[in-house]
Design a protein around this motif. Structure first.
Motif, PDB file in Angstrom:
ATOM      1  N   ALA A 265      39.608  46.729  45.229  1.00 14.80           N
ATOM      2  CA  ALA A 265      39.347  48.025  45.864  1.00 14.80           C
ATOM      3  C   ALA A 265      38.433  47.824  47.063  1.00 14.80           C
ATOM      4  O   ALA A 265      37.445  47.099  46.992  1.00 14.80           O
ATOM      5  CB  ALA A 265      38.708  48.994  44.871  1.00 14.80           C
TER       6      ALA A 265
ATOM      7  N   ASP B 296      41.092  52.977  45.034  1.00 14.63           N
ATOM      8  CA  ASP B 296      41.141  53.605  46.357  1.00 14.63           C
ATOM      9  C   ASP B 296      42.049  54.836  46.308  1.00 14.63           C
ATOM     10  O   ASP B 296      41.798  55.746  45.541  1.00 14.63           O
ATOM     11  CB  ASP B 296      41.580  52.591  47.415  1.00 14.63           C
ATOM     12  CG  ASP B 296      40.532  51.505  47.652  1.00 14.63           C
ATOM     13  OD1 ASP B 296      39.344  51.781  47.423  1.00 14.63           O
ATOM     14  OD2 ASP B 296      40.898  50.386  48.063  1.00 14.63           O
TER      15      ASP B 296
ATOM     16  N   TYR C  91      45.471  51.963  53.299  1.00 11.83           N
ATOM     17  CA  TYR C  91      46.873  51.593  53.083  1.00 11.83           C
ATOM     18  C   TYR C  91      47.144  50.185  53.629  1.00 11.83           C
ATOM     19  O   TYR C  91      47.783  49.349  52.972  1.00 11.83           O
ATOM     20  CB  TYR C  91      47.792  52.613  53.762  1.00 11.83           C
ATOM     21  CG  TYR C  91      49.223  52.157  53.868  1.00 11.83           C
ATOM     22  CD1 TYR C  91      50.096  52.271  52.787  1.00 11.83           C
ATOM     23  CD2 TYR C  91      49.710  51.595  55.051  1.00 11.83           C
ATOM     24  CE1 TYR C  91      51.419  51.838  52.877  1.00 11.83           C
ATOM     25  CE2 TYR C  91      51.019  51.159  55.151  1.00 11.83           C
ATOM     26  CZ  TYR C  91      51.875  51.286  54.066  1.00 11.83           C
ATOM     27  OH  TYR C  91      53.172  50.850  54.163  1.00 11.83           O
TER      28      TYR C  91
ATOM     29  N   HIS D 113      45.641  47.398  51.383  1.00 13.34           N
ATOM     30  CA  HIS D 113      46.406  47.099  50.173  1.00 13.34           C
ATOM     31  C   HIS D 113      47.751  46.447  50.499  1.00 13.34           C
ATOM     32  O   HIS D 113      48.246  45.629  49.721  1.00 13.34           O
ATOM     33  CB  HIS D 113      46.596  48.370  49.350  1.00 13.34           C
ATOM     34  CG  HIS D 113      45.355  48.776  48.613  1.00 13.34           C
ATOM     35  ND1 HIS D 113      45.001  48.224  47.399  1.00 13.34           N
ATOM     36  CD2 HIS D 113      44.362  49.639  48.932  1.00 13.34           C
ATOM     37  CE1 HIS D 113      43.855  48.741  46.995  1.00 13.34           C
ATOM     38  NE2 HIS D 113      43.437  49.601  47.906  1.00 13.34           N
ATOM     39  N   ARG D 114      48.305  46.778  51.631  1.00 10.98           N
ATOM     40  CA  ARG D 114      49.559  46.136  52.015  1.00 10.98           C
ATOM     41  C   ARG D 114      49.371  44.643  52.261  1.00 10.98           C
ATOM     42  O   ARG D 114      50.228  43.826  51.929  1.00 10.98           O
ATOM     43  CB  ARG D 114      50.124  46.800  53.273  1.00 10.98           C
ATOM     44  CG  ARG D 114      51.426  46.181  53.761  1.00 10.98           C
ATOM     45  CD  ARG D 114      52.000  46.901  54.949  1.00 10.98           C
ATOM     46  NE  ARG D 114      53.247  46.289  55.381  1.00 10.98           N
ATOM     47  CZ  ARG D 114      53.962  46.699  56.426  1.00 10.98           C
ATOM     48  NH1 ARG D 114      53.553  47.741  57.129  1.00 10.98           N
ATOM     49  NH2 ARG D 114      55.078  46.081  56.761  1.00 10.98           N
TER      50      ARG D 114
ATOM     51  N   ARG E 286      46.741  42.726  51.090  1.00 11.04           N
ATOM     52  CA  ARG E 286      45.687  42.206  50.215  1.00 11.04           C
ATOM     53  C   ARG E 286      45.901  40.744  49.840  1.00 11.04           C
ATOM     54  O   ARG E 286      44.942  40.059  49.466  1.00 11.04           O
ATOM     55  CB  ARG E 286      45.586  43.044  48.939  1.00 11.04           C
ATOM     56  CG  ARG E 286      46.814  43.023  48.054  1.00 11.04           C
ATOM     57  CD  ARG E 286      46.677  44.002  46.901  1.00 11.04           C
ATOM     58  NE  ARG E 286      47.831  43.991  46.022  1.00 11.04           N
ATOM     59  CZ  ARG E 286      48.945  44.679  46.239  1.00 11.04           C
ATOM     60  NH1 ARG E 286      49.050  45.433  47.333  1.00 11.04           N
ATOM     61  NH2 ARG E 286      49.951  44.622  45.397  1.00 11.04           N
TER      62      ARG E 286
ATOM     63  N   TYR F 148      43.104  44.259  40.145  1.00 10.77           N
ATOM     64  CA  TYR F 148      43.170  45.032  41.377  1.00 10.77           C
ATOM     65  C   TYR F 148      41.950  44.733  42.239  1.00 10.77           C
ATOM     66  O   TYR F 148      40.894  44.336  41.742  1.00 10.77           O
ATOM     67  CB  TYR F 148      43.206  46.543  41.078  1.00 10.77           C
ATOM     68  CG  TYR F 148      44.351  46.975  40.187  1.00 10.77           C
ATOM     69  CD1 TYR F 148      45.602  47.258  40.715  1.00 10.77           C
ATOM     70  CD2 TYR F 148      44.164  47.094  38.808  1.00 10.77           C
ATOM     71  CE1 TYR F 148      46.649  47.658  39.892  1.00 10.77           C
ATOM     72  CE2 TYR F 148      45.206  47.487  37.993  1.00 10.77           C
ATOM     73  CZ  TYR F 148      46.442  47.773  38.532  1.00 10.77           C
ATOM     74  OH  TYR F 148      47.469  48.165  37.715  1.00 10.77           O
TER      75      TYR F 148
END
Length: 265
Positions: free
Chosen positions: A120, A222, A50, A53-54, A56, A118
């Protein structure tokens, strides 16, 4: 130095998060959720996913460190009993940066006017919403096979111990700039054939998945599950970006593998 802390959300993780924040601010470190130099993840591997991705968009500026409050995590190398030791290390000791490769996924659509990109940390999976997944698999621009089965999993080396391992994939050391393609229940008979083995692709090889029929796809990045319609192709390769982890002490990968899957605790 600016820092931020993410928590799994349970009472134990939240208590540790607030304690760490107070301790670090007592050392005159600045709490900044928007532009942190260091992100501490308190929880498990899912919590760190989490956080990844926050932040990234700041991968070249932000380093991550994990504190696990449950089972041993592959991305979390500190335990709650070591919080004071970790705080002092962050406040007083320069850390080593360890970089791991990431997976880039680009989804292009039939209309040709848009695409979605994206990153991952662990893996991307592709499944058909209804029925068997049928996709042409191209490697370096050449048709390799037509896959038929439940789905495909494309993983990073650090994610090779997750879903990929459950599918019979190899465990890759995260120093290797590569991705791995593993099959989910492929159909193999006198009519249809797939390679039947996981494929490890180096960073200069691109894997392109092309739908054979017009269906909708469930694609995971993910922990994120996405529904995609009108897909023309799904391009997978080693990303130019890397994830950065802050190391204050050795955290050997093969010891983590042994501790997680072999050693009795």
């Amino acid at each position: 130095m600016k820092f931020a802390i993410t928590s799994k959300g349970d009472s134990v993780s939240n208590t540790l998060m607030h304690k760490m924040r107070t301790y670090l601010q007592d050392f005159d470190l600045i709490y900044d959720e928007d532009q942190p130099d260091l992100v501490v993840s308190v929880g498990g591997d899912g919590t760190l996913l989490y956080a990844f991705h926050r932040y990234r968009s700041r991968l070249d500026k932000t380093a991550f460190i994990g504190v696990h409050t449950g089972h041993l995590g592959f991305y979390a190398d500190w335990v709650p009993e070591e919080i004071e030791k970790l705080v002092i290390a962050i406040a007083k000791t320069p850390y080593q940066v360890v970089e791991y490769p990431l997976l880039e996924v680009i989804i292009r659509y039939i209309d040709g006017g848009r695409e979605a990109r994206y990153l991952a940390l662990n893996e991307c999976t592709v499944k058909s919403v209804e029925g068997t997944l049928v996709m042409d698999v191209e490697i370096k621009g050449q048709l390799f096979e037509t896959f038929r089965g439940d789905g495909l999993c494309i993983s990073t080396p650090s994610g090779s111990t997750a879903y990929n391992k459950a599918l019979g994939g190899a465990i890759l050391h995260p120093s290797l700039p590569a991705i791995q393609l593993a099959e989910m229940a492929s159909i193999n008979n006198r009519v249809f054939r797939t390679i039947g083995s996981p494929l490890v692709l180096p960073q200069h090889h691109t894997c392109l998945l092309k739908p054979v029929n017009d269906v909708d796809y469930q694609i995971t990045i993910d922990h994120l599950t996405l529904l995609h319609k009108d897909v023309k192709s799904i391009q997978c390769r080693v990303a130019k970006e890397k994830v950065r982890f802050a190391r204050f002490r050795p955290f050997p990968f093969w010891k983590r593998v042994s501790d997680s899957f072999i050693t009795d605790k």
